[in-house]
Design an enzyme around this catalytic site. Sequence first.
Site, PDB file in Angstrom:
ATOM      1  CD  GLU A   1      75.744  43.620  78.366  1.00  0.00           C
ATOM      2  OE1 GLU A   1      74.717  44.280  78.500  1.00  0.00           O
ATOM      3  OE2 GLU A   1      75.759  42.388  78.236  1.00  0.00           O
TER       4      GLU A   1
ATOM      5  CG  LEU B   1      64.359  42.029  75.616  1.00  0.00           C
ATOM      6  CD1 LEU B   1      64.081  40.681  76.267  1.00  0.00           C
ATOM      7  CD2 LEU B   1      65.592  41.958  74.715  1.00  0.00           C
TER       8      LEU B   1
ATOM      9  CG  HIS C   1      73.877  43.841  70.735  1.00  0.00           C
ATOM     10  ND1 HIS C   1      72.627  43.239  70.737  1.00  0.00           N
ATOM     11  CD2 HIS C   1      74.720  42.974  70.126  1.00  0.00           C
ATOM     12  CE1 HIS C   1      72.727  42.066  70.122  1.00  0.00           C
ATOM     13  NE2 HIS C   1      73.976  41.880  69.745  1.00  0.00           N
TER      14      HIS C   1
ATOM     15  N   GLY D   1      67.448  44.597  84.739  1.00  0.00           N
ATOM     16  CA  GLY D   1      67.840  45.982  84.984  1.00  0.00           C
ATOM     17  C   GLY D   1      69.201  46.159  85.621  1.00  0.00           C
ATOM     18  CB  SER D   2      72.240  44.060  85.978  1.00  0.00           C
ATOM     19  OG  SER D   2      72.624  43.766  84.654  1.00  0.00           O
ATOM     20  CG  ASN D   3      73.426  46.900  81.241  1.00  0.00           C
ATOM     21  OD1 ASN D   3      74.574  47.277  81.072  1.00  0.00           O
ATOM     22  ND2 ASN D   3      73.019  45.701  80.893  1.00  0.00           N
TER      23      ASN D   3
ATOM     24  CG  ASN E   1      70.421  48.684  72.373  1.00  0.00           C
ATOM     25  OD1 ASN E   1      69.851  48.435  73.420  1.00  0.00           O
ATOM     26  ND2 ASN E   1      70.771  47.738  71.496  1.00  0.00           N
TER      27      ASN E   1
HETATM   28  C1  GRF Z   1      72.036  42.813  78.569  1.00  0.00           C
HETATM   29  O1  GRF Z   1      72.803  41.681  78.218  1.00  0.00           O
HETATM   30  C2  GRF Z   1      71.975  43.749  77.397  1.00  0.00           C
HETATM   31  O2  GRF Z   1      73.152  43.754  76.615  1.00  0.00           O
HETATM   32  C3  GRF Z   1      70.861  43.182  76.602  1.00  0.00           C
HETATM   33  O3  GRF Z   1      69.903  42.724  77.544  1.00  0.00           O
HETATM   34  C4  GRF Z   1      70.573  42.442  78.756  1.00  0.00           C
HETATM   35  C5  GRF Z   1      69.937  43.278  79.828  1.00  0.00           C
HETATM   36  O4  GRF Z   1      70.409  42.914  81.055  1.00  0.00           O
HETATM   37  N1  GRF Z   1      70.316  44.189  75.710  1.00  0.00           N
HETATM   38  P1  GRF Z   1      69.899  43.774  82.323  1.00  0.00           P
HETATM   39  O5  GRF Z   1      68.384  43.765  82.272  1.00  0.00           O
HETATM   40  O6  GRF Z   1      70.454  45.177  82.173  1.00  0.00           O
HETATM   41  O7  GRF Z   1      70.463  43.058  83.505  1.00  0.00           O
END
Ligand code: GRF
Length: 196
Positions: free
Chosen positions: A169, A80, A99, A12-14, A97
């Site tokens: 990202e 996922l 990627h 969940g870092s994004n 999304n």
């Molecule tokens: C990221 O690399 C994203 O591009 C991919 O899964 C990863 C998720 O990372 N879809 P996080 O869970 O947001 O840290």
Amino acid sequence: MKRIAVLISGSGSNLQALIDCPHLKGEIVFVASNRASAFGLHRAEQAGIETAVIPSSQSHILLQKLQSLNIDLIVLAGYLAIVPESITRVYKHRIINIHPSLIPAFCGKHFYGHHVHQAVYDSGVKFTGATTHFVDEGIDTGLIIDQRIVPIDNEDTVMCIAQKVLAMEHSLLVNTVQMFCEDKIKIMNNKVIMEN
Ligand code: GRF
């Protein structure tokens, strides 16, 4: 203020990057994971955001929840599982999304997480990057919204590449979500135009 739901499966870092954005023009009102073990659920709880664990087999429950919350935008941040057509049809051009490659390279079935960066490393390409795109019924096949490039240096390991891309990202996803919330993302001739 746009109402945002974020779907996760892992760290969940994004998601955290979106939570930490001080002037986001949207409100994250719901975070769901298909995996109870996702650390991102803890991040959401720490931020006071409603969470749920919804197995991908229960997509009808997810759809009901999204509609009950009047969600305007769904963000897949390391989710996922495949979003079924029952949801992509209702939220056409309202699911984004992120990627970890420059689509259409290194994407599609089996290209997720470290598999992407291992394939990038093995290929010898000199640049990789990240892509935000709208989600349709395929895998990484929706309209590309924005991209950022990441140069690959001679001494880069797969881990270095993964770390550089993940950092990129975060800024790319925040910017894309912000532009969506400000209604600056338009579609013309089946291509995305980002208004400045
Ligand atoms: C990221 O690399 C994203 O591009 C991919 O899964 C990863 C998720 O990372 N879809 P996080 O869970 O947001 O840290």
